[in-house]
Structure formats: C-alpha cells, structure tokens
Design an enzyme around this catalytic site. Sequence first.
Site, PDB file in Angstrom:
ATOM      1  N   HIS A 132      -3.689  39.745 -16.032  1.00  0.00           N
ATOM      2  CA  HIS A 132      -5.088  40.155 -16.002  1.00  0.00           C
ATOM      3  C   HIS A 132      -5.298  41.283 -17.001  1.00  0.00           C
ATOM      4  CE1 HIS A 132      -9.064  41.114 -14.499  1.00  0.00           C
ATOM      5  NE2 HIS A 132      -8.998  40.011 -13.762  1.00  0.00           N
ATOM      6  N   HIS A 133      -6.468  41.254 -17.665  1.00  0.00           N
ATOM      7  CA  HIS A 133      -6.753  42.284 -18.661  1.00  0.00           C
ATOM      8  C   HIS A 133      -6.799  43.673 -18.032  1.00  0.00           C
ATOM      9  CE1 HIS A 133      -7.757  43.597 -22.595  1.00  0.00           C
ATOM     10  NE2 HIS A 133      -8.320  42.494 -22.991  1.00  0.00           N
ATOM     11  N   ALA A 134      -7.035  43.749 -16.730  1.00  0.00           N
ATOM     12  CA  ALA A 134      -7.022  45.052 -16.062  1.00  0.00           C
ATOM     13  C   ALA A 134      -5.652  45.712 -16.132  1.00  0.00           C
ATOM     14  CB  ALA A 134      -7.447  44.892 -14.601  1.00  0.00           C
ATOM     15  N   ASN A 308      -5.849  50.043 -20.546  1.00  0.00           N
ATOM     16  CA  ASN A 308      -6.598  49.648 -21.723  1.00  0.00           C
ATOM     17  C   ASN A 308      -7.118  50.883 -22.453  1.00  0.00           C
ATOM     18  OD1 ASN A 308      -7.305  46.429 -21.531  1.00  0.00           O
ATOM     19  ND2 ASN A 308      -7.065  47.344 -19.495  1.00  0.00           N
TER      20      ASN A 308
END
Length: 464
Positions: A132-134, A308
């Site tokens: 997941h990009h999280a 991120n």
Amino acid sequence: MEGVDAGYLYMETPTMHMHTLKIAVLEPAEAFDLTRLQAEMVARLAELPPLQRRALPAPFHLNHPLWVTDRAVDPQHHVFAHDVPAPGGMAGLEVLIGRVAGTPLDRTRPLWEMHVCQPYGDNRIAVITKMHHALADGVAANALLGNIVDGLGGDPRPARDRPHRDLQLEPTPTWSAQLRMALVDAIRQIGDLPSLVSLTVRAVTAVVRHRRASTVTVPRPLLDVPRTPFNGALTARRNFATATLPIGLIKEVQRAHGVTMNDVVLAVVGGALRRYLASRGELPARSLVAGVPVATDVAGAGPRLGGNRVSNIFTTLATDLDDPEERLRAISRTTGESKLIHQTLGASMLVDWVQFAPPAPLTGVMRLYSRSRAASHHPAPFNVVVSNVRGPGEPVSISGAQLRDLFSVGPILEGIGLNVTAWSYVDRMNFSFLGCPDLVQDLAPLVAELPRALEELRTTKGAA
C-alpha cells in the site's frame, strides 16, 4: 500515522486501489519452496519495518490511524504462489500482474502481499510485491530493497544466512489510550495551523509574482488538460504492460541536448503517447499534461525505510508538437519552470496541509465520487502519471538468487487511468504501464511506441 501516508488510505475506493507494485525477476540457485520463502519473509521483518505494521483506525475517526505492531505476521496471508498463465514469459506475467493489481489489500492485516509466479521461463521466477502506498513511496521502497539484498554492509553471506533481529511486538493500545493519543495530536496540529496559513499565504504570493515575471507557462490542472480515452471513471480491473530501453541510449540523448534524464523519459513517454493517439485519430489539439511525483527528502538525511516524502509537479508532454527536438526542449523548459514554482511554494507544503485531512469526511467523499463515476463528467486534473525512480546501478542478488530485472508501478486514479513508471536497473530503464482495461483495452500498442519515440529523439539534429 502522518497525514500524507493516511491520505492514501482515505483516497482508496472499491475502484481506486492505492497500492504500488514491485516486480522482481529472479534466477534462484535452487528449486523454489513456498514454505521456506514464507519463513524467510517472517525472519526478515525486523529489517522491513513497514511490513510489520497494520493500520488501526482512531476512535470515531478523530485523527489519522495508528501504526501498530501488535500481532505476529502470518505468512500464509501474505506470501502466495501462482502459475504464470499462457503464453507464459513476460506476456503471461503481465496478465497475472494485472489481476494482482486489480485486487485490494486486506485492511485488517499489514498492507502488503508477495506473489511468486512460476514458471516464468529460463529457470526464472517472478515475484510481485504489492505494498500500500501508505507504507512507502519509491525512495523508501528502494531503501527497503537495500535491506534485503545480499552482501549488505560488507557481509558477503546471502541475506537468509545472516543473523536476523527478533521482531518486537507491542501491546495493542487500549481504546482510551487511542482516544487520548488522537486528541492530543489533533490539538497539537491545530496549534500549528496559524503558522502554516501564514507560510502558505507568503508562498502563494511569491509564486504569483514569479509566474507574472516568467516567460515559461506551466500547465494548470483541470484548466489546461485535454480529454483522452484514458481519462475517465475507473472500474476495479487493471491491465499491465512493460517495455525496456537501454539507459545508454537515453543518456546519449541527454548529453546531446543538455537536458536531464527525467526530461528524456518524459519526452519518450510524450512521443509514444502522441504516436499512439494519432494512429487512432484521438490526439487532442492541446498538449497532454503529466503529473510527476518528486521526492522531498532532505539531502543527506540517510535511508528512509517507510512513509512518503513526495509531492507533485505538473508539466507538458508537448504532444501538440510534431518535431521531437522541439518537444524535448518544451518539456525541459516547462519542467524546469515547474520545479522552480514547486521550490518557491515549498517542497513540504502539500505534506503539511494533508496533515489536516479529515478522515471520515474525506473517505466518504472519495467513495461517493467513485460510485457516481463523476470523473467521466469533468476534465481530469492531469492526463497521466509519469514517475522516474533510480534503482540499483549494479547487479544484486537476494538470498542467493540473482536479480535479473526489476519493474515498478504506482496506482492509477479516478480520471487519470494511466500510470507510467520508469525504474532503472543496471544498464536499462524498465517502463511499466498500469491502466484500466475499461478505458484502454490493450496497452501493447502504446508500449510498442516507446522504442520508436526514443529513436526519434536520437536522430534529431541535436543528437551527437
């Protein structure tokens, strides 16, 4: 959890999956064993912090979720084996990757999966890692890769033969503790708001002054974005395709024209899209606009293993220009100007504001937006995501298996149904295309235009 990471959770809907894919083609020294790989992944989790954690929603969604490491990871829920469908090889693997990409991750567990695909061909296997990009952006994913390759820190032993640290589990915070942490952090954030507003006003004023004085125009999201076949509402389905170009040829164009590697990557993608759309009579009169993720890490901060630190700039792909050299020059000028605007606004401005994203309202709005297919009824913010990430410059191995190739791609978004990610490995640039087959049924004709677009740039008068 920081707001910029939590935002990827809030954006996710049944048709917009916010995970990224990393595809490694490996040549193992011995026969593949799923059970052993599952055990190895559990043993390595101490070196891969994001893969240990699960997202725990805050009480009443008063604040962003918590990252907690309170349960042992069950590898049977994360590491899977697949047969590559006919015709096998990369063509069959691309079909399988599309299927994996079209399935969301289980939010009740740590947000990652590993899919081992065989037989890939020539005694090789392919491993699809879905995160997941999280959990991590491209820079963090590169650092995570560095933590599992063989020979790390001068130790020549394969990663699986080096000593591993035990995974330290923590008790799940009580409901009252969760509530207290959410409220304390929310109050602290409110205290930061006045200074952020003041900083934003000054930065926006500086950007307005800069744009008035500049002779280079940067495309505006929504206002300057034409409609293309891949700009519309998504379904849950995904398709995937790849192409590989020699880095040496990309550098040749870079040196000949005095531009950056990223400028050449954008020009190659822009040239391919122009050729593809023109061949179908669908090339818009206005240029396509790309959203380009840019890292905002502080120089010299050291490896970052999660989270991120990324913002976006907007640039032209100059698809309205027929001459390849003019197209490259226009992209270089516009991208350079967009970077200046981004620096003037502040690299962390987007990250700082996303910290205030309200969890429940934003999640509800995004789900309603997807369900109503609203993206089909207004211009897209931009046409396509184009990322460029520098991967390992030397061949590496993982647990004794030689890494023969590496591909990566990020998510597609409502209204922006095409993501192109270029990830380098040794002497080649691997391009991965992720799309929605209900917008673009077949990506192969588009991917086939990449080598032709690069050759156009090599044969222009500016080339050596």
